[in-house]
Enzyme design. Structure first.
Site, mmCIF file in Angstrom:
data_model
loop_
_atom_site.group_PDB
_atom_site.id
_atom_site.type_symbol
_atom_site.label_atom_id
_atom_site.label_comp_id
_atom_site.label_asym_id
_atom_site.label_seq_id
_atom_site.Cartn_x
_atom_site.Cartn_y
_atom_site.Cartn_z
ATOM 1 N N PHE A 144 -27.904 15.189 -34.735
ATOM 2 C CA PHE A 144 -26.542 14.679 -34.953
ATOM 3 C C PHE A 144 -26.420 13.347 -34.237
ATOM 4 O O PHE A 144 -26.541 13.283 -33.013
ATOM 5 C CB PHE A 144 -25.470 15.646 -34.432
ATOM 6 N N ASP A 223 -30.914 9.021 -28.078
ATOM 7 C CA ASP A 223 -29.463 9.055 -28.267
ATOM 8 C C ASP A 223 -28.898 9.954 -27.165
ATOM 9 O O ASP A 223 -28.950 11.181 -27.246
ATOM 10 C CB ASP A 223 -29.122 9.598 -29.660
ATOM 11 N N LYS A 252 -19.178 8.237 -25.279
ATOM 12 C CA LYS A 252 -18.410 9.348 -24.714
ATOM 13 C C LYS A 252 -18.007 9.129 -23.247
ATOM 14 O O LYS A 252 -17.045 8.426 -22.988
ATOM 15 C CB LYS A 252 -19.179 10.644 -24.932
HETATM 16 C C1 LIG Z 1 -20.840 12.399 -30.443
HETATM 17 C C2 LIG Z 1 -22.188 11.876 -30.702
HETATM 18 C C3 LIG Z 1 -22.382 10.701 -31.460
HETATM 19 C C4 LIG Z 1 -21.253 10.005 -32.162
HETATM 20 O O1 LIG Z 1 -20.288 9.520 -31.316
HETATM 21 P P1 LIG Z 1 -18.844 9.104 -31.936
HETATM 22 O O2 LIG Z 1 -18.167 8.455 -30.779
HETATM 23 O O3 LIG Z 1 -18.206 10.364 -32.385
HETATM 24 O O4 LIG Z 1 -19.127 8.177 -33.051
HETATM 25 C C5 LIG Z 1 -23.664 10.226 -31.585
HETATM 26 N N1 LIG Z 1 -24.704 10.856 -31.035
HETATM 27 C C6 LIG Z 1 -24.566 11.991 -30.318
HETATM 28 C C7 LIG Z 1 -25.765 12.640 -29.710
HETATM 29 C C8 LIG Z 1 -23.305 12.555 -30.141
HETATM 30 O O5 LIG Z 1 -23.161 13.696 -29.472
#
Ligand SMILES: *Cc1c(COP(=O)(O)O)cnc(C)c1O
Length: 399
Positions: A144, A223, A252
């Protein structure tokens, strides 16, 4: 006088006037402080989602809110058409904090990932010498990385990608590295898959990926939008294996949950492949975000939240592991990013358990039908954690 709206009224408003792209628990929140949130009726809950790990520093952290409100009264947005007196100091602070040459500021996590993908392709063409339009990026099953069209192209979850085609070409699964390594510019990995259900890879997996990438002159991109900034008991989840990725995406908790703030970290060889005018964002690196991000990182450092996550995570897994219930199957995770795997039976699924937890004053959200993620703010203390574990235990054992 205007009548006070009830929870049901607020839910009805979202249902009638908002797009139906989420399925929230039926709780309407109005306030937050530290590890707690309160609903519109004043009922208090432990927040064990932390807005998908955006609120690592706890709700409305006074230091972060002060940085936000002070700067909001001075200067909010300049765009990158001009310099401002917040961005440079933030970039210096953050690159020293994380140990990279440079930072590229964006807003959402998905934008940081998109940026990393663009940088990887640029590096592939300019530095590695891949023929134009042939670069491949390797992705993992169950990943994701966000919700843009390009990113859902990489997804193996039909809920994420179905009926959003046509998709962006140029993504492949890992076996391609052996066959077409000369065309591959990067591999992107979540060191722990959060949205998929807190899947922790086996020991050595991240290191293996990193070594495999380097053997093929391929960038290793982590990521860490969800796993980074202390959540798993290290600053980055990759630190558990001593791996320093060529590029990292963060988001985040970079703002402690106050603003959408994200970034890509990389060294000059990668970062300087993008030139002025070739990428950007109106809000990316705006003064408000810059001030807030510095404050948010200082809180992580000064309050030793990474160390707290490591210590309390051990307690969480040990104590929840003792739950005696036919609905409880296993607990897994690192630091304070954990998930309980449930055993759905008698028609009781993770969703129903989350409803019961909410009744008892603890908010958590299922991922898929049988997994519940438990990720409280990292400011939680041992007493609060043990009380919360008690609630989880009670709910499972009284189903
Ligand atoms: C939440 C998340 C994203 C996307 O972040 P948004 O601010 O919702 O666009 C990308 N990668 C990972 C691993 C995430 O948990």
């Amino acid at each position: 006088m205007e009548k006070k709206l009830s929870s049901a009224d607020y839910i009805a408003l979202e249902e009638k006037y908002g797009a139906h792209n989420y399925h929230p628990l039926p709780v309407v929140l109005a306030e937050g402080k530290g590890v707690y949130v309160w609903d519109v009726d004043g009922k208090r809950y432990y927040d064990f989602l932390s807005a998908y790990s955006a609120v690592n520093q706890g709700h409305c952290h006074p230091k972060i809110v002060k940085a936000l409100t002070d700067q909001a009264q001075k200067l909010c947005l300049t765009s990158r058409a001009f310099y401002n007196d917040c961005l440079g100091p933030y970039e210096k602070f953050a690159t020293e904090f994380f140990g990279y040459d440079k930072l590229l500021p964006m807003n959402s996590g998905a934008e940081a990932v998109e940026t990393a993908l663009k940088l990887a392709r640029r590096w592939g063409y300019k530095v590695k010498g891949i023929p134009e339009n042939e670069a491949l990026i390797i992705v993992c099953e169950g990943n994701f990385h966000g919700r843009t069209i390009t990113i859902v192209t990489m997804s193996s979850d039909p809920d994420s990608y179905s009926q959003y085609g046509p998709f962006t070409p140029g993504y492949a699964l890992k076996k391609v590295l052996e066959e077409k390594g000369d065309k591959v510019c990067a591999m992107i990995v979540e060191p722990i898959q959060g949205e998929a259900g807190v899947y922790v890879p086996s020991d050595g997996y991240i290191k293996k990926c990193y070594e495999l990438c380097h053997a093929h002159n391929v960038l290793f991109v982590a990521d860490e939008v969800q796993t980074g900034i202390g959540r798993t008991g290290k600053m980055f989840a990759c630190d558990h294996e001593g791996v320093r990725p060529d590029m990292i995406t963060i988001g985040k908790a970079l703002s402690g949950g106050t603003l959408p703030v994200s970034a890509v970290l990389a060294d000059d060889e990668v970062m300087l492949t993008i030139l002025p005018g070739e990428h950007g964002s109106t809000f990316g690196g705006f003064p408000l975000a810059a001030k807030v991000a510095v404050a948010a990182l200082e809180v992580i450092r000064d309050e030793k939240l990474t160390e707290n996550a490591a210590r309390l995570g051990e307690i969480f897994r040990e104590e929840t592991g003792k739950i005696k219930s036919p609905y409880f199957k296993a607990v897994r995770g690192k630091g304070l990013l954990n998930a309980v795997i449930t055993e759905p039976s008698n028609g009781i699924e993770a969703w129903d358990i989350c409803l019961k937890l909410a009744e008892r004053g603890l908010l958590a959200k299922p991922t898929h039908r049988h997994i519940i993620r438990f990720a409280p703010p990292l400011v939680i203390n041992e007493e609060q954690l043990r009380e919360a574990i008690g609630i989880i235990k009670d709910v499972f054992e009284s189903l």
